[in-house]
Design a protein around this motif. Sequence first.
Motif, PDB file in Angstrom:
ATOM      1  N   ILE A  27       0.576  -1.010   0.297  1.00 13.41           N
ATOM      2  CA  ILE A  27       0.300  -0.497  -0.395  1.00 13.41           C
ATOM      3  C   ILE A  27       0.281   1.385   0.533  1.00 13.41           C
ATOM      4  N   ASP A  28       0.550   2.047  -1.111  1.00 13.37           N
ATOM      5  CA  ASP A  28       1.029   3.332  -1.405  1.00 13.37           C
ATOM      6  C   ASP A  28       0.282   4.713  -1.673  1.00 13.37           C
ATOM      7  N   THR A  29      -0.208   4.875  -0.533  1.00 11.70           N
ATOM      8  CA  THR A  29      -1.253   6.375  -0.484  1.00 11.70           C
ATOM      9  C   THR A  29      -0.143   8.181  -0.209  1.00 11.70           C
ATOM     10  N   THR A  30       1.100   8.427  -0.514  1.00 12.62           N
ATOM     11  CA  THR A  30       1.418   8.957  -0.447  1.00 12.62           C
ATOM     12  C   THR A  30       1.684   9.841  -1.013  1.00 12.62           C
ATOM     13  N   GLN A  31       1.823   9.897  -2.489  1.00  8.60           N
ATOM     14  CA  GLN A  31       1.659  11.070  -3.340  1.00  8.60           C
ATOM     15  C   GLN A  31       0.162  10.786  -4.043  1.00  8.60           C
ATOM     16  N   THR A  32       0.667  11.420  -5.034  1.00  3.04           N
ATOM     17  CA  THR A  32      -0.649  11.764  -6.281  1.00  3.04           C
ATOM     18  C   THR A  32      -1.546   9.895  -6.770  1.00  3.04           C
ATOM     19  N   TYR A  33      -0.740   9.219  -6.714  1.00  2.00           N
ATOM     20  CA  TYR A  33      -1.187   8.108  -6.895  1.00  2.00           C
ATOM     21  C   TYR A  33      -0.992   7.234  -5.987  1.00  2.00           C
ATOM     22  N   CYS A  34      -2.271   6.459  -5.585  1.00  2.00           N
ATOM     23  CA  CYS A  34      -2.596   4.999  -4.709  1.00  2.00           C
ATOM     24  C   CYS A  34      -2.158   4.355  -5.226  1.00  2.00           C
ATOM     25  N   ASN A  35      -0.944   3.551  -5.019  1.00  2.00           N
ATOM     26  CA  ASN A  35      -0.468   2.399  -5.712  1.00  2.00           C
ATOM     27  C   ASN A  35      -1.047   1.018  -4.644  1.00  2.00           C
ATOM     28  N   LEU A  36      -1.130   0.013  -5.520  1.00  2.00           N
ATOM     29  CA  LEU A  36      -1.664  -1.427  -4.707  1.00  2.00           C
ATOM     30  C   LEU A  36      -1.027  -2.288  -4.915  1.00  2.00           C
ATOM     31  N   ALA A  37      -0.799  -3.394  -4.525  1.00  2.00           N
ATOM     32  CA  ALA A  37      -0.102  -4.750  -5.392  1.00  2.00           C
ATOM     33  C   ALA A  37       0.204  -5.403  -4.511  1.00  2.00           C
ATOM     34  N   ILE A  38      -0.007  -7.162  -4.976  1.00  2.00           N
ATOM     35  CA  ILE A  38      -0.348  -8.318  -4.383  1.00  2.00           C
ATOM     36  C   ILE A  38       0.694  -9.352  -4.852  1.00  2.00           C
ATOM     37  N   LEU A  39       1.274  -9.427  -3.771  1.00  2.00           N
ATOM     38  CA  LEU A  39       2.679  -9.968  -3.870  1.00  2.00           C
ATOM     39  C   LEU A  39       2.612 -11.990  -3.165  1.00  2.00           C
ATOM     40  N   LYS A  40       3.023 -12.820  -3.515  1.00  2.00           N
ATOM     41  CA  LYS A  40       3.459 -14.017  -3.351  1.00  2.00           C
ATOM     42  C   LYS A  40       4.827 -14.517  -4.472  1.00  2.00           C
ATOM     43  N   ILE A  84       1.757 -10.264  -8.365  1.00  2.00           N
ATOM     44  CA  ILE A  84       0.607 -10.874  -9.032  1.00  2.00           C
ATOM     45  C   ILE A  84      -0.158 -10.378  -9.362  1.00  2.00           C
ATOM     46  N   ALA A  85      -0.160  -9.294  -8.383  1.00  2.00           N
ATOM     47  CA  ALA A  85      -1.781  -8.136  -9.105  1.00  2.00           C
ATOM     48  C   ALA A  85      -1.579  -6.972  -8.858  1.00  2.00           C
ATOM     49  N   LYS A  86      -2.011  -5.571  -9.201  1.00  2.00           N
ATOM     50  CA  LYS A  86      -1.157  -4.232  -9.279  1.00  2.00           C
ATOM     51  C   LYS A  86      -2.366  -3.902 -10.168  1.00  2.00           C
ATOM     52  N   THR A  87      -2.625  -2.738  -9.323  1.00  2.00           N
ATOM     53  CA  THR A  87      -3.184  -1.362 -10.604  1.00  2.00           C
ATOM     54  C   THR A  87      -2.655   0.339  -9.319  1.00  2.00           C
ATOM     55  N   LYS A  88      -2.440   1.393 -10.112  1.00  4.81           N
ATOM     56  CA  LYS A  88      -2.263   2.633  -9.915  1.00  4.81           C
ATOM     57  C   LYS A  88      -3.266   3.619 -10.321  1.00  4.81           C
ATOM     58  N   ILE A  89      -3.532   4.385  -9.090  1.00  7.71           N
ATOM     59  CA  ILE A  89      -4.767   5.137  -9.341  1.00  7.71           C
ATOM     60  C   ILE A  89      -4.867   6.791  -9.704  1.00  7.71           C
ATOM     61  N   LYS A  90      -5.016   7.834  -9.764  1.00  7.28           N
ATOM     62  CA  LYS A  90      -4.939   8.898  -9.853  1.00  7.28           C
ATOM     63  C   LYS A  90      -5.566   9.517  -8.959  1.00  7.28           C
ATOM     64  N   THR A  91      -5.537   9.864  -7.799  1.00 10.31           N
ATOM     65  CA  THR A  91      -6.197  10.040  -7.085  1.00 10.31           C
ATOM     66  C   THR A  91      -6.226  11.710  -6.956  1.00 10.31           C
ATOM     67  N   ASN A  92      -7.960  12.411  -6.406  1.00 10.64           N
ATOM     68  CA  ASN A  92      -8.301  13.416  -6.978  1.00 10.64           C
ATOM     69  C   ASN A  92      -9.103  14.070  -5.976  1.00 10.64           C
ATOM     70  N   ASN A  93      -8.491  13.991  -4.535  1.00  8.33           N
ATOM     71  CA  ASN A  93      -8.984  14.236  -2.877  1.00  8.33           C
ATOM     72  C   ASN A  93     -10.044  13.420  -3.099  1.00  8.33           C
ATOM     73  N   ASN A  94     -10.247  11.917  -3.657  1.00  8.40           N
ATOM     74  CA  ASN A  94     -10.805  10.690  -2.983  1.00  8.40           C
ATOM     75  C   ASN A  94     -10.259   9.626  -2.828  1.00  8.40           C
ATOM     76  N   LEU A  95      -8.848   9.934  -1.939  1.00 12.48           N
ATOM     77  CA  LEU A  95      -8.532   9.023  -1.308  1.00 12.48           C
ATOM     78  C   LEU A  95      -9.241   7.865  -0.263  1.00 12.48           C
ATOM     79  N   THR A  96     -10.115   8.386   0.401  1.00 12.33           N
ATOM     80  CA  THR A  96     -10.515   7.927   1.766  1.00 12.33           C
ATOM     81  C   THR A  96     -11.344   7.500   1.033  1.00 12.33           C
TER      82      THR A  96
END
Length: 188
Positions: free
Chosen positions: A6-19, A24-36
């Motif tokens: 979980i990385d929610t510190t910058q402009t993007y919310c970066n998430l990944a699942i590792l095995k 094995i899965a990842k996503t990068k979402i631009k946040t617009n003051n809607n992170l919560t």
Amino acid sequence: MLSLFIDTTQTYCNLAILKQNKIIAKTKIKTNNNLTDIVIEHICSLLKKAEIDKHDIKKILVVIGPGSFTGVRVGVLIAQTWKLIQGTQIYTIDALRLQIPKDTGLSILDARGNLLYVALYKKNRCSIKPQLISNQHAQQLIKKYQNYGVYIQYKSVDIFENLIKHINEFKLVKNVLVLQPLYIKKPL
């Protein structure tokens, strides 16, 4: 062992699942003051996409800042909650370290208000601890340490590649109640 990054510190919310420390899965979402509003939804979507139950996550790898005050707080709170409910281990790293793709470099992130977060790493050791500086001071550091490699605001850097490169640098949090975000700058 399955881990959630979980990385929610910058402009993007970066998430990944590792095995076994492989993504094995990842996503990068631009946040617009809607992170919560969106982060839990995106974690659930990522788990579903990877066909993994939340109870199978045994480690949380969380970036503790510096960065967006709300972003830092959201990521840390999710990790703490997961630990308290599931008993999941928590490992942390700071955003400035994660940005550097090698063992040496000057890391700079925007702190807004004409201020920057900066840290210098030499051979995986922190030589200049994460701190808040002016743009003018940053220019001086860039000139001084340009041969080390200068990394600014994750430009030309793949956060997921860096995650794998730095996987062994995440630090285990033994007591979730004392997990401290790396704010550096006071909230407005």
